[in-house]
Design a protein around this motif. Structure first.
Motif, PDB file in Angstrom:
ATOM      1  N   ASP A  11      46.692  43.574  36.306  1.00 20.71           N
ATOM      2  CA  ASP A  11      47.342  44.128  35.117  1.00 20.71           C
ATOM      3  C   ASP A  11      48.158  45.386  35.417  1.00 20.71           C
ATOM      4  O   ASP A  11      48.882  45.850  34.550  1.00 20.71           O
ATOM      5  N   GLU A  12      48.043  45.918  36.624  1.00 17.20           N
ATOM      6  CA  GLU A  12      48.811  47.124  36.957  1.00 17.20           C
ATOM      7  C   GLU A  12      50.094  46.724  37.691  1.00 17.20           C
ATOM      8  O   GLU A  12      50.046  46.218  38.815  1.00 17.20           O
ATOM      9  N   ASP A  54      42.604  40.571  40.553  1.00 20.05           N
ATOM     10  CA  ASP A  54      41.974  41.766  39.998  1.00 20.05           C
ATOM     11  C   ASP A  54      40.886  41.287  39.027  1.00 20.05           C
ATOM     12  O   ASP A  54      40.977  40.188  38.484  1.00 20.05           O
ATOM     13  N   MET A  57      40.912  43.181  33.654  1.00 22.97           N
ATOM     14  CA  MET A  57      42.248  42.977  33.075  1.00 22.97           C
ATOM     15  C   MET A  57      42.079  42.678  31.591  1.00 22.97           C
ATOM     16  O   MET A  57      41.049  42.122  31.184  1.00 22.97           O
TER      17      MET A  57
END
Ligand SMILES: [Mg+2]
Length: 120
Positions: A11-12, A54, A57
């Motif tokens: 999400d980054e 990841d 999220m």
């Protein structure tokens, strides 16, 4: 390795961009998704050979994504990317092929990906 496709799920945006750039230098064919739901849509469009995932999220997290991926019958190897203190345990939660602990460098990332590559 232009024939090996990798889906980077995080999400980054900065992490996605950095990881994608590293993988592209190695010759991998890279696509990105910002959460688990977008990643599920992406794999139906274009099957990846490896998924970099990841865990924390929004919308659909790494645990939810992995469960749904397996429910759909996909055996795609997953490399978990998460904070060092959680990496081994969370990789175990979803039976990941490998993990890489944030923050990681180029060599750590490429080693983890290579260890998860299906035999060709
Ligand atoms: Mg995250």
């Amino acid at each position: 390795m232009p024939d090996i496709r990798i889906l980077v799920v995080d999400d980054e945006p900065d992490i996605r961009a950095t990881v994608s750039a590293m993988l592209e230098i190695e010759g991998y064919d890279v696509a990105e998704a910002p959460d688990g739901a977008a990643a599920l849509a992406a794999i139906e469009q274009r099957r990846p050979d490896i998924i970099l995932l990841d865990m924390r999220m929004p919308i659909l997290d790494g645990w939810g994504f992995a469960a749904e991926l397996r429910r759909r019958g996909h055996q795609t190897p997953i490399v978990v990317m998460t904070a060092a203190r959680d990496a081994a345990r969370w990789a175990g939660d979803i039976a990941a092929a490998a993990f890489v602990a944030k923050p990681f460098g180029y060599d750590d990332l490429i080693s983890a990906v290579e260890s998860a590559r299906p035999p060709s």
